[in-house]
Design a protein around this motif. Structure first.
Motif, PDB file in Angstrom:
ATOM      1  N   ASP A 230       0.825  -1.205   0.000  1.00 50.30           N
ATOM      2  CA  ASP A 230       0.000   0.000   0.000  1.00 50.30           C
ATOM      3  C   ASP A 230       0.858   1.254   0.000  1.00 50.30           C
ATOM      4  OD1 ASP A 230       0.747  -0.936   2.633  1.00 50.30           O
ATOM      5  OD2 ASP A 230      -0.489   0.690   3.453  1.00 50.30           O
ATOM      6  N   ILE A 231       2.036   1.164   0.601  1.00 48.89           N
ATOM      7  CA  ILE A 231       2.965   2.297   0.604  1.00 48.89           C
ATOM      8  C   ILE A 231       3.556   2.484  -0.783  1.00 48.89           C
ATOM      9  CG2 ILE A 231       5.074   3.245   1.628  1.00 48.89           C
ATOM     10  CD1 ILE A 231       4.461   1.521   4.117  1.00 48.89           C
ATOM     11  N   LEU A 232       3.957   1.372  -1.411  1.00 52.49           N
ATOM     12  CA  LEU A 232       4.525   1.450  -2.755  1.00 52.49           C
ATOM     13  C   LEU A 232       3.503   2.008  -3.744  1.00 52.49           C
ATOM     14  CD1 LEU A 232       7.060   0.801  -4.422  1.00 52.49           C
ATOM     15  CD2 LEU A 232       6.138  -1.497  -4.784  1.00 52.49           C
ATOM     16  N   ASP A 233       2.249   1.662  -3.539  1.00 56.63           N
ATOM     17  CA  ASP A 233       1.201   2.104  -4.467  1.00 56.63           C
ATOM     18  C   ASP A 233       0.946   3.611  -4.408  1.00 56.63           C
ATOM     19  OD1 ASP A 233       0.884  -0.428  -5.441  1.00 56.63           O
ATOM     20  OD2 ASP A 233      -0.858  -0.911  -4.192  1.00 56.63           O
ATOM     21  N   ARG A 234       1.460   4.285  -3.386  1.00 56.40           N
ATOM     22  CA  ARG A 234       1.309   5.739  -3.321  1.00 56.40           C
ATOM     23  C   ARG A 234       2.029   6.440  -4.477  1.00 56.40           C
ATOM     24  NH1 ARG A 234       3.022   6.285   3.067  1.00 56.40           N
ATOM     25  NH2 ARG A 234       1.359   4.932   3.914  1.00 56.40           N
ATOM     26  N   TYR A 235       2.952   5.729  -5.103  1.00 56.21           N
ATOM     27  CA  TYR A 235       3.749   6.317  -6.187  1.00 56.21           C
ATOM     28  C   TYR A 235       3.259   5.884  -7.564  1.00 56.21           C
ATOM     29  CZ  TYR A 235       6.829   7.002  -2.173  1.00 56.21           C
ATOM     30  OH  TYR A 235       7.329   7.343  -0.940  1.00 56.21           O
ATOM     31  N   VAL A 236       2.177   5.122  -7.606  1.00 60.03           N
ATOM     32  CA  VAL A 236       1.676   4.599  -8.880  1.00 60.03           C
ATOM     33  C   VAL A 236       0.571   5.511  -9.421  1.00 60.03           C
ATOM     34  CG1 VAL A 236       0.618   2.649 -10.067  1.00 60.03           C
ATOM     35  CG2 VAL A 236       2.211   2.235  -8.165  1.00 60.03           C
ATOM     36  N   GLY A 237       0.887   6.224 -10.509  1.00 59.87           N
ATOM     37  CA  GLY A 237      -0.104   7.049 -11.174  1.00 59.87           C
ATOM     38  C   GLY A 237      -0.586   8.245 -10.400  1.00 59.87           C
ATOM     39  N   THR A 238       0.155   8.657  -9.374  1.00 58.69           N
ATOM     40  CA  THR A 238      -0.282   9.786  -8.543  1.00 58.69           C
ATOM     41  C   THR A 238       0.538  11.048  -8.775  1.00 58.69           C
ATOM     42  OG1 THR A 238       1.179   9.138  -6.710  1.00 58.69           O
ATOM     43  CG2 THR A 238      -1.038   8.184  -6.740  1.00 58.69           C
ATOM     44  N   GLY A 239       1.650  10.921  -9.485  1.00 60.90           N
ATOM     45  CA  GLY A 239       2.534  12.069  -9.657  1.00 60.90           C
ATOM     46  C   GLY A 239       3.389  12.351  -8.440  1.00 60.90           C
ATOM     47  N   GLN A 240       3.323  11.481  -7.443  1.00 60.67           N
ATOM     48  CA  GLN A 240       4.136  11.631  -6.238  1.00 60.67           C
ATOM     49  C   GLN A 240       5.551  11.158  -6.517  1.00 60.67           C
ATOM     50  OE1 GLN A 240       3.830  12.604  -2.629  1.00 60.67           O
ATOM     51  NE2 GLN A 240       5.991  12.414  -3.153  1.00 60.67           N
ATOM     52  N   ALA A 241       6.514  12.069  -6.445  1.00 58.16           N
ATOM     53  CA  ALA A 241       7.913  11.713  -6.662  1.00 58.16           C
ATOM     54  C   ALA A 241       8.512  11.184  -5.360  1.00 58.16           C
ATOM     55  CB  ALA A 241       8.699  12.937  -7.135  1.00 58.16           C
ATOM     56  N   GLY A 242       9.320  10.161  -5.480  1.00 59.42           N
ATOM     57  CA  GLY A 242       9.994   9.615  -4.313  1.00 59.42           C
ATOM     58  C   GLY A 242      11.448   9.323  -4.620  1.00 59.42           C
ATOM     59  N   VAL A 243      12.271   9.418  -3.598  1.00 64.69           N
ATOM     60  CA  VAL A 243      13.670   9.026  -3.715  1.00 64.69           C
ATOM     61  C   VAL A 243      13.799   7.690  -2.989  1.00 64.69           C
ATOM     62  CG1 VAL A 243      16.073   9.609  -3.214  1.00 64.69           C
ATOM     63  CG2 VAL A 243      14.447  11.426  -3.808  1.00 64.69           C
ATOM     64  N   PHE A 244      13.820   6.603  -3.763  1.00 65.12           N
ATOM     65  CA  PHE A 244      13.906   5.268  -3.188  1.00 65.12           C
ATOM     66  C   PHE A 244      15.351   4.970  -2.807  1.00 65.12           C
ATOM     67  CE2 PHE A 244       9.884   5.102  -5.253  1.00 65.12           C
ATOM     68  CZ  PHE A 244       9.152   4.086  -4.653  1.00 65.12           C
ATOM     69  N   ILE A 245      15.536   4.473  -1.601  1.00 62.25           N
ATOM     70  CA  ILE A 245      16.878   4.110  -1.151  1.00 62.25           C
ATOM     71  C   ILE A 245      16.852   2.726  -0.517  1.00 62.25           C
ATOM     72  CG2 ILE A 245      17.741   6.456  -0.804  1.00 62.25           C
ATOM     73  CD1 ILE A 245      17.142   6.112   2.189  1.00 62.25           C
ATOM     74  N   SER A 246      17.953   2.025  -0.684  1.00 62.57           N
ATOM     75  CA  SER A 246      18.100   0.721  -0.057  1.00 62.57           C
ATOM     76  C   SER A 246      19.574   0.369  -0.017  1.00 62.57           C
ATOM     77  CB  SER A 246      17.293  -0.342  -0.819  1.00 62.57           C
ATOM     78  OG  SER A 246      17.251  -1.537  -0.068  1.00 62.57           O
ATOM     79  N   GLY A 247      19.848  -0.879   0.334  1.00 58.71           N
ATOM     80  CA  GLY A 247      21.223  -1.356   0.399  1.00 58.71           C
ATOM     81  C   GLY A 247      21.354  -2.685  -0.315  1.00 58.71           C
TER      82      GLY A 247
END
Length: 306
Positions: free
Chosen positions: A109-126
């Motif tokens: 549900d968190i990932l889906d906030r960036y699908v088709g909403t125009g919400q830009a995110g800076v994804f980070i991981s390791g």
């Protein structure tokens, strides 16, 4: 033979060896390739210089580690890294988001906030478990995202790696110099997202503690997030056994946009390093210990070198 011709010959031999191995594991099934990669890495890894780097890093992070624990963790680390290599050509057949998926997910549900909403995110991981599963999950879910990466030194090897990632939908971007930074900003300005690894050494980064020892940490993701008031969206992957994974999408980190950029970025880098530490501690054998994360001086000061 000139130095240039020797270098060219070496790269051609390197490419031949890489593609011979690549073609062999590509012809296997996903599980067979993963198991073969594990056997190969557990045999070859301990005789490489990377083994020593991993050993010193483990001692730095875990000063109370016993010789037996160290041997077991190193062996398990090579098992995981070998599986990553074996699985690489088969990532398109992981079946993500299908009944046959090799990965379970928490936080979609968190990932889906960036699908088709125009919400830009800076994804980070390791570099956790098979880290290639994360960008595959991002793009397969429908997030408009460009994944940054460092190209392989050998162009023939790099071409194959880029194509393998393209086969499962990942669009790669190798930012170089100021123009690369501008391109990333353009992506975010248009509502797209970018994804970066934030757990490796970055010479011009921010000095920050990591497992109690100072090292350079990339500040680019935090600076981009600050500029566009975007969330720092973390994701992690854990290997559950064989070719089975658990992918978690956490609630994003929000920076203090009212603070000065330098203060906000420094605080963010500290939070990111703590996040990386906490994730590593959950499955330490599944992290990329072979990278020279800390400077040699840290090894010397801690007395971890043989």
């Amino acid at each position: 033979m000139t130095a240039g011709r020797r270098q060219s010959l070496f790269k051609r031999v390197e490419s031949w060896a890489f593609h011979a191995y690549w073609n062999r594991i590509s012809a296997m099934s996903l599980d067979e390739a993963s198991n073969a990669g594990a056997r190969f890495a557990r045999t070859l890894g301990p005789i490489t210089s990377a083994h020593k780097t991993a050993r010193y890093n483990m001692r730095l992070a875990f000063p109370r580690i016993t010789p037996q624990e160290e041997r077991e963790m190193l062996d398990a680390m090579w098992d995981n890294l070998g599986r990553v290599v074996g699985e690489f050509p088969h990532l398109a057949s992981m079946g993500l988001f299908t009944p046959e998926s090799r990965a379970d997910f928490d936080g979609l549900d968190i990932l889906d906030r960036y699908v088709g909403t125009g919400q830009a995110g800076v994804f980070i991981s390791g570099h956790f478990a098979n880290w290639e599963v994360m960008p595959a999950a991002i793009v397969r879910r429908g997030v408009d995202c460009r994944v940054t990466y460092r190209p392989a030194n050998n162009i023939w090897v790099d071409d194959t790696i880029v194509q393998a990632r393209a086969d499962y939908g990942v669009r790669l971007f190798a930012p170089k110099g100021p123009s690369g930074g501008v391109s990333l900003m353009r992506i975010l300005a248009k509502g797209g997202s970018v994804a970066m690894m934030n757990d490796q050494k970055y010479e011009t980064g921010v000095e920050a503690p990591f497992f109690g020892h100072m090292c350079k940490t990339a500040d680019g993701p935090s600076r981009l997030a600050y500029r566009f008031k975007a969330p720092l969206q973390t994701m992690t992957v854990k290997r559950l056994g064989g070719v089975k994974f658990k992918v978690e999408v956490q609630e994003p980190m929000m920076m203090d946009f009212d603070a000065s950029v330098d203060d906000a970025v420094h605080a963010s880098v500290l939070r990111i390093n703590r996040f990386m530490e906490e994730t590593i501690l959950k499955a330490p054998e599944q992290w990329f210990w072979v990278h020279a994360r800390w400077p040699k001086k840290a090894w010397m000061d801690a007395g971890v070198m043989d």
